[in-house]
Design a protein around this motif. Structure first.
Motif, PDB file in Angstrom:
ATOM      1  N   ASP A 119     -13.472  24.745 -43.367  1.00 13.66           N
ATOM      2  CA  ASP A 119     -14.573  25.675 -43.622  1.00 13.66           C
ATOM      3  C   ASP A 119     -15.921  24.961 -43.645  1.00 13.66           C
ATOM      4  OD1 ASP A 119     -12.791  27.722 -43.769  1.00 13.66           O
ATOM      5  OD2 ASP A 119     -12.821  27.908 -45.951  1.00 13.66           O
ATOM      6  N   THR A 120     -15.881  23.673 -43.975  1.00 14.19           N
ATOM      7  CA  THR A 120     -17.099  22.866 -44.015  1.00 14.19           C
ATOM      8  C   THR A 120     -17.310  22.114 -42.711  1.00 14.19           C
ATOM      9  OG1 THR A 120     -16.846  22.583 -46.401  1.00 14.19           O
ATOM     10  CG2 THR A 120     -18.283  21.031 -45.270  1.00 14.19           C
ATOM     11  N   GLY A 121     -16.228  21.569 -42.185  1.00  9.93           N
ATOM     12  CA  GLY A 121     -16.305  20.802 -40.951  1.00  9.93           C
ATOM     13  C   GLY A 121     -16.483  19.322 -41.204  1.00  9.93           C
ATOM     14  N   SER A 122     -15.925  18.524 -40.301  1.00  5.57           N
ATOM     15  CA  SER A 122     -15.991  17.066 -40.400  1.00  5.57           C
ATOM     16  C   SER A 122     -17.015  16.524 -39.416  1.00  5.57           C
ATOM     17  CB  SER A 122     -14.624  16.457 -40.062  1.00  5.57           C
ATOM     18  OG  SER A 122     -13.601  16.990 -40.861  1.00  5.57           O
ATOM     19  N   ALA A 123     -17.587  15.391 -39.738  1.00  2.00           N
ATOM     20  CA  ALA A 123     -18.519  14.757 -38.807  1.00  2.00           C
ATOM     21  C   ALA A 123     -17.771  14.291 -37.568  1.00  2.00           C
ATOM     22  CB  ALA A 123     -19.201  13.570 -39.483  1.00  2.00           C
ATOM     23  N   GLN A 124     -18.341  14.585 -36.399  1.00  2.00           N
ATOM     24  CA  GLN A 124     -17.810  14.069 -35.140  1.00  2.00           C
ATOM     25  C   GLN A 124     -18.173  12.593 -35.044  1.00  2.00           C
ATOM     26  OE1 GLN A 124     -16.311  16.167 -32.497  1.00  2.00           O
ATOM     27  NE2 GLN A 124     -15.695  14.166 -31.745  1.00  2.00           N
ATOM     28  N   VAL A 125     -17.198  11.733 -34.743  1.00  2.00           N
ATOM     29  CA  VAL A 125     -17.422  10.286 -34.741  1.00  2.00           C
ATOM     30  C   VAL A 125     -17.425   9.777 -33.304  1.00  2.00           C
ATOM     31  CG1 VAL A 125     -16.591   8.053 -35.553  1.00  2.00           C
ATOM     32  CG2 VAL A 125     -16.306  10.089 -36.997  1.00  2.00           C
ATOM     33  N   PRO A 126     -18.538   9.267 -32.809  1.00  2.00           N
ATOM     34  CA  PRO A 126     -18.578   8.730 -31.439  1.00  2.00           C
ATOM     35  C   PRO A 126     -17.822   7.411 -31.332  1.00  2.00           C
ATOM     36  CG  PRO A 126     -20.672   8.351 -32.522  1.00  2.00           C
ATOM     37  CD  PRO A 126     -19.859   9.200 -33.466  1.00  2.00           C
TER      38      PRO A 126
ATOM     39  N   ASP B 217      -7.555   4.174 -20.450  1.00  2.00           N
ATOM     40  CA  ASP B 217      -8.829   4.585 -19.871  1.00  2.00           C
ATOM     41  C   ASP B 217      -9.415   5.828 -20.530  1.00  2.00           C
ATOM     42  OD1 ASP B 217      -8.656   2.527 -17.990  1.00  2.00           O
ATOM     43  OD2 ASP B 217      -7.506   3.777 -16.603  1.00  2.00           O
ATOM     44  N   ASP B 218      -8.617   6.566 -21.283  1.00  2.00           N
ATOM     45  CA  ASP B 218      -9.066   7.842 -21.840  1.00  2.00           C
ATOM     46  C   ASP B 218      -9.252   7.712 -23.352  1.00  2.00           C
ATOM     47  OD1 ASP B 218      -9.693  10.476 -22.189  1.00  2.00           O
ATOM     48  OD2 ASP B 218      -7.928  11.266 -21.160  1.00  2.00           O
ATOM     49  N   GLY B 219     -10.372   8.257 -23.853  1.00  6.31           N
ATOM     50  CA  GLY B 219     -10.599   8.233 -25.294  1.00  6.31           C
ATOM     51  C   GLY B 219     -11.239   6.936 -25.747  1.00  6.31           C
ATOM     52  N   PRO B 220     -11.116   6.628 -27.055  1.00  7.16           N
ATOM     53  CA  PRO B 220     -10.377   7.357 -28.089  1.00  7.16           C
ATOM     54  C   PRO B 220     -11.128   8.588 -28.585  1.00  7.16           C
ATOM     55  CG  PRO B 220     -11.475   5.476 -29.046  1.00  7.16           C
ATOM     56  CD  PRO B 220     -11.744   5.407 -27.569  1.00  7.16           C
ATOM     57  N   VAL B 221     -10.483   9.327 -29.500  1.00  2.26           N
ATOM     58  CA  VAL B 221     -11.137  10.443 -30.181  1.00  2.26           C
ATOM     59  C   VAL B 221     -11.072  10.174 -31.672  1.00  2.26           C
ATOM     60  CG1 VAL B 221     -10.608  12.091 -28.349  1.00  2.26           C
ATOM     61  CG2 VAL B 221      -9.002  11.827 -30.240  1.00  2.26           C
ATOM     62  N   ALA B 222     -12.090  10.641 -32.396  1.00  2.00           N
ATOM     63  CA  ALA B 222     -12.166  10.308 -33.819  1.00  2.00           C
ATOM     64  C   ALA B 222     -12.847  11.423 -34.590  1.00  2.00           C
ATOM     65  CB  ALA B 222     -12.924   8.997 -34.020  1.00  2.00           C
ATOM     66  N   LEU B 223     -12.451  11.543 -35.857  1.00  2.00           N
ATOM     67  CA  LEU B 223     -13.012  12.554 -36.756  1.00  2.00           C
ATOM     68  C   LEU B 223     -13.159  11.926 -38.129  1.00  2.00           C
ATOM     69  CD1 LEU B 223     -13.768  15.535 -36.200  1.00  2.00           C
ATOM     70  CD2 LEU B 223     -11.576  16.183 -37.205  1.00  2.00           C
ATOM     71  N   ALA B 224     -14.253  12.238 -38.809  1.00  2.00           N
ATOM     72  CA  ALA B 224     -14.526  11.621 -40.106  1.00  2.00           C
ATOM     73  C   ALA B 224     -13.563  12.117 -41.176  1.00  2.00           C
ATOM     74  CB  ALA B 224     -15.956  11.906 -40.533  1.00  2.00           C
ATOM     75  N   THR B 225     -13.252  11.251 -42.124  1.00  2.00           N
ATOM     76  CA  THR B 225     -12.456  11.603 -43.293  1.00  2.00           C
ATOM     77  C   THR B 225     -13.384  11.862 -44.475  1.00  2.00           C
ATOM     78  OG1 THR B 225     -12.189   9.243 -43.769  1.00  2.00           O
ATOM     79  CG2 THR B 225     -10.418  10.313 -42.544  1.00  2.00           C
TER      80      THR B 225
ATOM     81  N   VAL C 173     -11.710  20.198 -38.418  1.00  2.00           N
ATOM     82  CA  VAL C 173     -12.461  20.448 -37.186  1.00  2.00           C
ATOM     83  C   VAL C 173     -13.846  19.829 -37.310  1.00  2.00           C
ATOM     84  CG1 VAL C 173     -11.204  22.592 -36.754  1.00  2.00           C
ATOM     85  CG2 VAL C 173     -13.387  22.681 -37.966  1.00  2.00           C
ATOM     86  N   ALA C 174     -14.395  19.466 -36.157  1.00  2.00           N
ATOM     87  CA  ALA C 174     -15.735  18.871 -36.140  1.00  2.00           C
ATOM     88  C   ALA C 174     -16.794  19.908 -36.486  1.00  2.00           C
ATOM     89  CB  ALA C 174     -16.014  18.270 -34.773  1.00  2.00           C
ATOM     90  N   ALA C 175     -17.855  19.450 -37.114  1.00  2.00           N
ATOM     91  CA  ALA C 175     -19.060  20.254 -37.312  1.00  2.00           C
ATOM     92  C   ALA C 175     -20.153  19.590 -36.484  1.00  2.00           C
ATOM     93  CB  ALA C 175     -19.450  20.301 -38.783  1.00  2.00           C
ATOM     94  N   THR C 176     -20.407  20.143 -35.312  1.00  2.00           N
ATOM     95  CA  THR C 176     -21.365  19.535 -34.390  1.00  2.00           C
ATOM     96  C   THR C 176     -21.853  20.581 -33.401  1.00  2.00           C
ATOM     97  OG1 THR C 176     -21.670  17.780 -32.740  1.00  2.00           O
ATOM     98  CG2 THR C 176     -19.508  18.809 -32.820  1.00  2.00           C
ATOM     99  N   ALA C 177     -23.023  20.343 -32.855  1.00  2.00           N
ATOM    100  CA  ALA C 177     -23.549  21.190 -31.791  1.00  2.00           C
ATOM    101  C   ALA C 177     -23.401  20.511 -30.436  1.00  2.00           C
ATOM    102  CB  ALA C 177     -25.021  21.505 -32.054  1.00  2.00           C
ATOM    103  N   GLU C 178     -22.848  19.301 -30.424  1.00  2.00           N
ATOM    104  CA  GLU C 178     -22.732  18.512 -29.209  1.00  2.00           C
ATOM    105  C   GLU C 178     -21.307  18.541 -28.662  1.00  2.00           C
ATOM    106  OE1 GLU C 178     -25.517  17.284 -28.019  1.00  2.00           O
ATOM    107  OE2 GLU C 178     -26.644  17.929 -29.787  1.00  2.00           O
ATOM    108  N   PHE C 179     -21.146  17.993 -27.456  1.00  2.00           N
ATOM    109  CA  PHE C 179     -19.848  17.816 -26.828  1.00  2.00           C
ATOM    110  C   PHE C 179     -19.676  16.342 -26.493  1.00  2.00           C
ATOM    111  CE2 PHE C 179     -20.846  22.251 -26.074  1.00  2.00           C
ATOM    112  CZ  PHE C 179     -19.638  22.887 -26.320  1.00  2.00           C
ATOM    113  N   PRO C 180     -18.435  15.852 -26.452  1.00  2.00           N
ATOM    114  CA  PRO C 180     -17.173  16.554 -26.708  1.00  2.00           C
ATOM    115  C   PRO C 180     -16.976  16.849 -28.193  1.00  2.00           C
ATOM    116  CG  PRO C 180     -16.757  14.224 -26.364  1.00  2.00           C
ATOM    117  CD  PRO C 180     -18.227  14.435 -26.099  1.00  2.00           C
ATOM    118  N   ARG C 181     -16.013  17.745 -28.459  1.00  2.00           N
ATOM    119  CA  ARG C 181     -15.692  18.163 -29.816  1.00  2.00           C
ATOM    120  C   ARG C 181     -14.221  17.880 -30.108  1.00  2.00           C
ATOM    121  NH1 ARG C 181     -18.857  24.044 -29.810  1.00  2.00           N
ATOM    122  NH2 ARG C 181     -20.971  23.162 -29.847  1.00  2.00           N
ATOM    123  N   THR C 182     -13.943  17.647 -31.377  1.00  2.00           N
ATOM    124  CA  THR C 182     -12.596  17.232 -31.769  1.00  2.00           C
ATOM    125  C   THR C 182     -12.090  18.075 -32.933  1.00  2.00           C
ATOM    126  OG1 THR C 182     -13.041  14.952 -31.087  1.00  2.00           O
ATOM    127  CG2 THR C 182     -11.205  15.277 -32.602  1.00  2.00           C
TER     128      THR C 182
END
Length: 345
Positions: free
Chosen positions: A170-177, A243-251, A112-121
């Motif tokens: 438990d730590t969370g992943s970086a949300q990737v724009p 037209d939609d996305g993409p979505v991404a999460l850090a490894t 799961v993302a660790a972020t205070a912003e939206f969108p979230r992934t």
């Protein structure tokens, strides 16, 4: 990737200063603490993730029973909803021969993302669904604080795929724009360039990607179709980013898992006047009773793909496709594109 820890500051009480009568007020010393870097917390905990996955499963079950996404609530959105509806239409057109694929939300691995912003992934690698042979990779998104997490898309992982290590939830992943730097390619660029590489395997974009089963299958399918109609026509392939996305999460290694959509268009064109060209398979079934190709017939497919994108400083910069999900969504015809009859004599 840096290990991210969550710190929580708690204000414990108030300080009251009393001035004694007859004493002049003195300037009080002001605290000057070292600044504490705030790190965002994971956007979901284990219990919320479990509840969301169960509600997504309930939505999928309701849609499958009705064979209509309108029976779902808002826990299935975007490309996932479009693909499931296309699967229902194809199942109806083929009398169930092309049934919607089995799905499960039972997790093996979660991130799961660790972020205070939206969108979230959030992303989940599932168990193998009943009736299938391979696990799924699902992407969940939350577009705003007023929306709830929902299934945005899923792919079936390729056989033998080694997925990169994900950061523990438990730590969370970086949300990737979508325009992120620090990767071999930004997520939005990955999807655009893959569409280019799919239709031009000898082009520059193809050098960015490792070979994968989906690309091989699509190219071979179009080549086989072209061979089948060569006496009176030809078959070609086109592709473009959706037209939609993409979505991404850090490894865990500083790279990213990127899920994005493309559309592919397989076109059969009649090139020889007087020849008889017929569309077969699912293309022909969706055309209905008249499957003859007089000008062009184009089958459009919705495709979701997941990629591992290495960090920019990785020794190997090759982007790997991890899995795919595709369905034929529409077939259109253009009889006006028929080849001109040669004049007699």
């Amino acid at each position: 990737m840096r290990r991210i820890t969550h710190r929580r500051a708690v204000a414990g009480g108030a300080v009251v200063v009393a001035l004694l009568a007859g004493c002049s007020p003195a300037e009080l010393p002001q605290p000057d603490p070292d600044p504490v870097a705030e790190t965002p917390a994971p956007v979901l905990d284990a219990s919320r993730t479990e509840r969301i996955l169960q509600e997504i499963a309930d939505d999928i079950a309701a849609g499958d029973e009705a064979q209509d996404v309108e029976a779902m609530s808002s826990r299935v959105i975007g490309p996932a909803r479009d693909i499931r509806q296309a699967e229902y239409r194809l199942a109806e057109a083929t009398d169930g021969d092309a049934a919607a694929g089995p799905l499960t939300t039972e997790p093996q691995v979660e991130a799961v993302a660790a972020t205070a912003e939206f969108p979230r992934t959030a992303m989940v690698i599932t168990q193998v669904p009943e009736g299938a042979n391979l696990p799924l990779l699902m992407a969940l998104t939350q577009g705003s604080a007023r929306q709830q997490f929902a299934l945005w898309g899923w792919v079936e992982l390729f056989p033998g795929t080694e997925t990169p290590a994900l950061v523990h939830p438990d730590t969370g992943s970086a949300q990737v724009p979508n325009d992120a730097t620090g990767l071999a390619a930004a997520p939005a660029e990955v999807v655009d360039r893959y569409a280019e590489a799919l239709t031009d395997p000898e082009g520059e974009a193809a050098d960015l990607f490792a070979e994968d089963p989906f690309a091989t299958s699509v190219r071979e399918g179009v080549t086989g179709l072209d061979d089948a109609v060569e006496a009176g026509g030809e078959a070609t392939l086109g592709a473009e980013a959706g037209d939609d996305g993409p979505v991404a999460l850090a490894t865990a290694d500083g790279g990213a898992i990127v899920m994005g959509e493309i559309t592919t268009a397989t076109t059969i064109r009649k090139t020889v006047a007087g020849a008889t060209v017929t569309a077969g398979g699912a293309l022909g079934r969706l055309l209905g009773e008249d499957a003859e190709v007089r000008g062009t017939v184009t089958g459009t497919s919705l495709v979701l793909l997941a990629f591992y994108v290495p960090p920019a400083d990785a020794e190997d910069q090759t982007i790997r496709a991890l899995g795919a999900n595709t369905v034929l969504s529409e077939v259109t015809r253009d009889d006006a594109a028929a080849p001109a009859e040669e004049p007699e004599g």
